[in-house]
Write a protein that holds these residues in place. Structure first.
Motif, PDB file in Angstrom:
ATOM      1  N   GLN A   1      55.190   6.247  -8.910  1.00 15.26           N
ATOM      2  CA  GLN A   1      54.533   6.889  -9.893  1.00 15.26           C
ATOM      3  C   GLN A   1      54.415   6.868 -10.974  1.00 15.26           C
ATOM      4  OE1 GLN A   1      57.533   9.512  -9.393  1.00 15.26           O
ATOM      5  NE2 GLN A   1      56.568  10.623 -11.232  1.00 15.26           N
TER       6      GLN A   1
ATOM      7  N   SER B   1      50.503   7.572 -10.422  1.00 12.58           N
ATOM      8  CA  SER B   1      50.080   9.303  -9.752  1.00 12.58           C
ATOM      9  C   SER B   1      49.736   9.622  -8.750  1.00 12.58           C
ATOM     10  CB  SER B   1      49.388   9.567 -10.776  1.00 12.58           C
ATOM     11  OG  SER B   1      49.601   9.941 -12.043  1.00 12.58           O
TER      12      SER B   1
ATOM     13  N   SER C   1      50.933  10.977  -5.369  1.00 16.84           N
ATOM     14  CA  SER C   1      52.221  12.118  -5.193  1.00 16.84           C
ATOM     15  C   SER C   1      53.123  11.606  -3.549  1.00 16.84           C
ATOM     16  CB  SER C   1      51.046  13.364  -4.807  1.00 16.84           C
ATOM     17  OG  SER C   1      50.135  13.363  -4.030  1.00 16.84           O
TER      18      SER C   1
ATOM     19  N   GLU D   1      57.015  12.762  -1.579  1.00 15.26           N
ATOM     20  CA  GLU D   1      58.451  12.767  -1.186  1.00 15.26           C
ATOM     21  C   GLU D   1      59.255  11.603  -1.799  1.00 15.26           C
ATOM     22  OE1 GLU D   1      59.642  14.834   2.140  1.00 15.26           O
ATOM     23  OE2 GLU D   1      58.360  16.470   1.618  1.00 15.26           O
TER      24      GLU D   1
END
Ligand SMILES: N[C@@H](CCC(=O)N[C@@H](CS)C(=O)NCC(=O)O)C(=O)O
Length: 217
Positions: free
Chosen positions: A22, A25, A27, A29
């Motif tokens: 996080q 950055s 990405s 899910e």
């Protein structure tokens, strides 16, 4: 890429790779698996070879254990920048992560991570206090050294690294159990607790209603 995690309020191991991704950055899910429920074992069997979380699933590859996940992210997505770049600093960062990964059992046992807990001190064993002093020494030494470098000084090794992600659950524990720490450690903790990435985790943890009784001390 999917990161399977436990309850955000309690799962200290899950927080490490989640914060790394996080904050930097990457990405992904997120998939939450509620810990210590009747369905947990069946759900774990579907995703985790070790029957524990966190687990990272990427392109058909399953990686389990928070340290292995962070190493994979470092190799595959962070161009090696998950660790400090200098060999000596990288070795130190790996040492403290390995020490954290393999030890501090009294701190884990007596001071469970519990993000939404009201802040209050508790009575701790001598062993837990010894471990706390060792962690304060680690923090102080890293922060003193970090200050000597050219880069930002808010993190353990100049820039944010896997080491900061690994020690984040300790920062939370020290905060909620009101552990007395020197000023430089206090500032480091405040900085970590105010990271936007952590604020997201914290808000989600507070919104959870599941209670794990043994972790409520
Ligand atoms: N060494 C593992 C530890 C993982 C771990 O203990 N995870 C806990 C959640 S924080 C878990 O899955 N517990 C379920 C169980 O023990 O049955 C790691 O670094 O990922």
């Amino acid at each position: 890429m999917q990161l399977v995690i436990g309850n955000k309020n309690y799962s200290s191991w899950s927080l490490r790779p989640w914060l790394l991704m996080q904050h930097l950055s990457v990405s992904f899910e997120e998939r939450k698996l509620w810990l210590f429920t009747e369905q947990m074992k069946a759900h774990m069997q579907q995703v985790s070879p070790s029957l524990k979380v966190p687990v990272l699933i990427d392109n058909g590859l399953t990686i389990w254990d928070s340290l292995a996940i962070c190493e994979y992210l470092n190799d595959q997505y962070l161009r090696g920048e998950g660790w400090p770049q200098q060999i000596a600093a990288k070795a130190q960062a790996r040492s403290i992560c390995a020490e954290m990964h393999a030890g501090f059992f009294a701190v884990r046992e007596e001071m469970p991570m519990n993000v939404r807990r009201e802040k209050a001190a508790i009575v701790l064993s001598d062993q837990a206090n010894t471990e706390i002093q060792r962690i304060i020494t680690i923090f102080s030494q890293c922060l003193d050294k970090s200050k000597e470098g050219d880069s930002a000084t808010e993190y353990l090794f100049g820039d944010f690294s896997i080491a900061d992600a690994f020690f984040m659950p300790i920062v939370i524990r020290f905060s909620i159990y009101q552990i007395q720490v020197p000023e430089n450690v206090k500032q480091y903790m405040q900085h970590m607790l105010s990271l936007p990435a952590y604020k997201i985790w914290q808000a989600d943890a507070i919104a959870e209603t599941a209670v794990i009784a043994v972790a409520e001390v």
